[in-house]
Design an enzyme around this catalytic site. Structure first.
Site, PDB file in Angstrom:
ATOM      1  N   HIS A 126       0.868  -1.186   0.000  1.00  0.00           N
ATOM      2  CA  HIS A 126       0.000   0.000   0.000  1.00  0.00           C
ATOM      3  C   HIS A 126       0.903   1.235   0.000  1.00  0.00           C
ATOM      4  CE1 HIS A 126      -2.876   2.925   1.742  1.00  0.00           C
ATOM      5  NE2 HIS A 126      -3.837   2.085   1.426  1.00  0.00           N
ATOM      6  N   ASP A 203       2.843  -4.683   8.149  1.00  0.00           N
ATOM      7  CA  ASP A 203       1.648  -3.852   7.967  1.00  0.00           C
ATOM      8  C   ASP A 203       0.439  -4.769   8.141  1.00  0.00           C
ATOM      9  OD1 ASP A 203      -0.534  -2.490   7.071  1.00  0.00           O
ATOM     10  OD2 ASP A 203       0.348  -1.852   5.166  1.00  0.00           O
ATOM     11  N   GLN A 206      -4.750  -5.249   6.944  1.00  0.00           N
ATOM     12  CA  GLN A 206      -5.750  -6.201   6.447  1.00  0.00           C
ATOM     13  C   GLN A 206      -5.721  -7.516   7.212  1.00  0.00           C
ATOM     14  OE1 GLN A 206      -8.078  -5.340   4.469  1.00  0.00           O
ATOM     15  NE2 GLN A 206      -7.222  -3.387   3.806  1.00  0.00           N
ATOM     16  N   LYS A 229     -10.480  -0.734  10.433  1.00  0.00           N
ATOM     17  CA  LYS A 229     -10.556  -1.971   9.631  1.00  0.00           C
ATOM     18  C   LYS A 229     -10.881  -3.169  10.533  1.00  0.00           C
ATOM     19  CE  LYS A 229      -7.637  -0.100   6.180  1.00  0.00           C
ATOM     20  NZ  LYS A 229      -8.020   0.189   4.810  1.00  0.00           N
ATOM     21  N   CYS A 366      -4.707   2.445  -3.706  1.00  0.00           N
ATOM     22  CA  CYS A 366      -3.456   2.958  -3.127  1.00  0.00           C
ATOM     23  C   CYS A 366      -2.308   1.965  -3.342  1.00  0.00           C
ATOM     24  CB  CYS A 366      -3.596   3.293  -1.642  1.00  0.00           C
ATOM     25  SG  CYS A 366      -4.813   4.566  -1.333  1.00  0.00           S
TER      26      CYS A 366
HETATM   27  N1  PLP Z   1      -1.862  -0.705   4.602  1.00  0.00           N
HETATM   28  C1  PLP Z   1      -2.823  -1.451   4.042  1.00  0.00           C
HETATM   29  C2  PLP Z   1      -2.513  -2.841   3.594  1.00  0.00           C
HETATM   30  C3  PLP Z   1      -4.104  -0.919   3.877  1.00  0.00           C
HETATM   31  O1  PLP Z   1      -5.072  -1.660   3.316  1.00  0.00           O
HETATM   32  C4  PLP Z   1      -4.351   0.405   4.302  1.00  0.00           C
HETATM   33  C5  PLP Z   1      -5.684   1.019   4.084  1.00  0.00           C
HETATM   34  O2  PLP Z   1      -6.348   0.748   3.109  1.00  0.00           O
HETATM   35  C6  PLP Z   1      -3.318   1.131   4.895  1.00  0.00           C
HETATM   36  C7  PLP Z   1      -2.082   0.540   5.033  1.00  0.00           C
HETATM   37  C8  PLP Z   1      -3.529   2.522   5.398  1.00  0.00           C
HETATM   38  O3  PLP Z   1      -4.491   2.540   6.404  1.00  0.00           O
HETATM   39  P1  PLP Z   1      -5.097   3.931   6.966  1.00  0.00           P
HETATM   40  O4  PLP Z   1      -5.540   4.705   5.745  1.00  0.00           O
HETATM   41  O5  PLP Z   1      -6.227   3.509   7.830  1.00  0.00           O
HETATM   42  O6  PLP Z   1      -3.991   4.607   7.705  1.00  0.00           O
END
Ligand code: PLP
Length: 408
Positions: A126, A203, A206, A229, A366
């Protein structure tokens, strides 16, 4: 495979918790949980109680209400620690979300990097797990390497092993891809990183709501996630890091609450986690996250994982019978299915599905480097949560049949 078998194979029954979610009306197939999860009533109640009955600031008040709120706020931290298998609540840093957690690590821990040091990411990350490292690389002269994917969309750990060198100081990888749903063997990734003396950041955005996580068993160094999430509120998330690592990290934002003493001749800082929590925090967000974790734990992450992989299997089986559809990602994806409808832009797919009361995500999610790897500018993505069932898969398939009829 018949519906009953989908779950029987996994040794569980389908979840039946839709009634817990007041914002999902009858007949609406919400398939965008990877973007943000809907909230169960218990989370909404915890937030409402926090503002309507027990609200006060934390850590500073001398009056009883504030002392009680501080206890509740810190009880949430202890609950998060237990949920993640952390050694202590002091290893839990409240942040706004995963994005802020990664920026915190890049700005604080990352400060010691120097020219020639290397950071290893993967093709499926991401942007939140790419751009903070690029900013850090610009500041420090560190170099970023990108691990490739296997043909079915997993991070290729054999390639990671071959790429890692003693110059690597950090490996930062998604536990579950937000586009492909592929699950990383995080323990093997941690072992590979540690074998060259690098730290590993997972990270968990998910994975936190889809896979049981024990940060000590995974032997990772940093684990980050966003509360929204995990069926909790927006605006609150978690950085977990091992106590010895947090203890060495300098503050990254200055302000109230993160200090020990302040004077114009020099300021000293609070120990972790307070050192990283400048300013008045998202007090009620912590209470909501506590309720969300209680909710998820009561169902059980193994049951959630079995439920969502059964839905993924059903969706992939059904979609693969529509010959205009290309599926991305592995068959054993955790809760997420990305696909392309030949000749139809994913935004058009999403718009027509919306008319059919099916909410999916369409776009690059993203993950532009992953889109480049897949050879597309965008995908359509269906992602499942605890409230989804086979009726939602049916609605998705019916909607896609209409898409293909409209576009010939
Ligand atoms: N990393 C992953 C794999 C994600 O799916 C997301 C959000 O879609 C993020 C990071 C970033 O999360 P946030 O926008 O809640 O900070």
């Amino acid at each position: 495979m018949g519906p009953a078998l989908l779950w029987a194979e996994r040794g569980t029954a389908p979840l039946d918790v839709l009634a817990d979610f007041p914002a999902i009306p009858d007949g609406w197939a919400y398939l965008d949980t990877a973007a943000t999860a809907q909230k169960p009533q218990v989370v909404i109640d915890a937030i409402a109680r926090g503002y309507a009955e027990t609200y006060a600031t934390v850590h500073r008040g001398v009056y009883q209400r504030s002392a009680d709120m501080t206890l509740a706020y810190e009880a949430a931290r202890a609950r998060i620690a237990r949920f993640l298998g952390a050694a202590s609540a002091d290893e839990i840093v409240y942040v706004r979300g995963a994005t802020e957690a990664i920026n915190l690590v890049a700005n604080s821990w990352g400060r010691t990097l120097k020219p020639g040091d290397r950071i290893l990411l993967s093709q499926l990350e991401h942007h939140a797990n790419i751009v903070p490292w690029q900013l850090l690389a610009d500041r420090t002269g560190a170099v970023i390497d990108v691990a490739p994917l296997t043909a079915d969309g997993h991070i290729d750990l054999d390639a990671v092993e071959a790429m890692l060198t003693p110059q690597h100081k950090l490996v930062a990888l998604a536990h579950v891809s937000n586009v492909l749903g592929s699950v990383l063997n995080a323990r093997r990734a941690a072992d590979l990183a540690h074998a060259v003396g690098a730290k590993i950041l997972i990270d968990g955005c998910q994975s936190v709501a889809r896979v049981a996580v024990d940060v000590q068993a995974l032997d990772c160094d940093f684990y980050v996630f966003s509360g929204h999430k995990l069926y909790g509120p927006t605006g609150i998330g978690v950085l977990w890091a091992r106590a010895d690592i947090l203890g060495e990290m300098p503050p990254w934002q200055g302000g109230g609450a993160m200090i020990d003493t302040v004077s114009f001749s020099g300021t000293t800082y609070a120990p972790p986690p307070g050192r990283f929590e400048a300013g008045t925090p998202h007090i009620v967000g912590a209470l909501g996250l506590h309720a969300a974790i209680d909710y998820v734990d009561a169902i059980g992450l193994d049951a959630i994982h079995a439920h969502e992989t059964a839905l993924v299997t059903a969706a992939r089986d059904r979609l693969s019978t529509l010959n205009s559809i290309t599926l991305f990602g592995p068959g054993d994806a955790a809760g997420i299915v990305s696909f392309d409808v030949r000749g139809v832009h994913p935004h058009d797919v999403g718009t027509i599905l919306d008319e059919e009361r099916v909410a999916i995500r369409a776009g690059h999610h993203c993950c532009q480097p992953l889109m480049a790897h897949l050879g597309v500018s965008a995908t359509a993505r269906a992602s499942f949560g605890v409230y989804n069932g086979l009726a939602d898969v049916d609605a998705l398939v019916r909607g896609l049949e209409r898409v293909t009829r409209i576009f010939g």
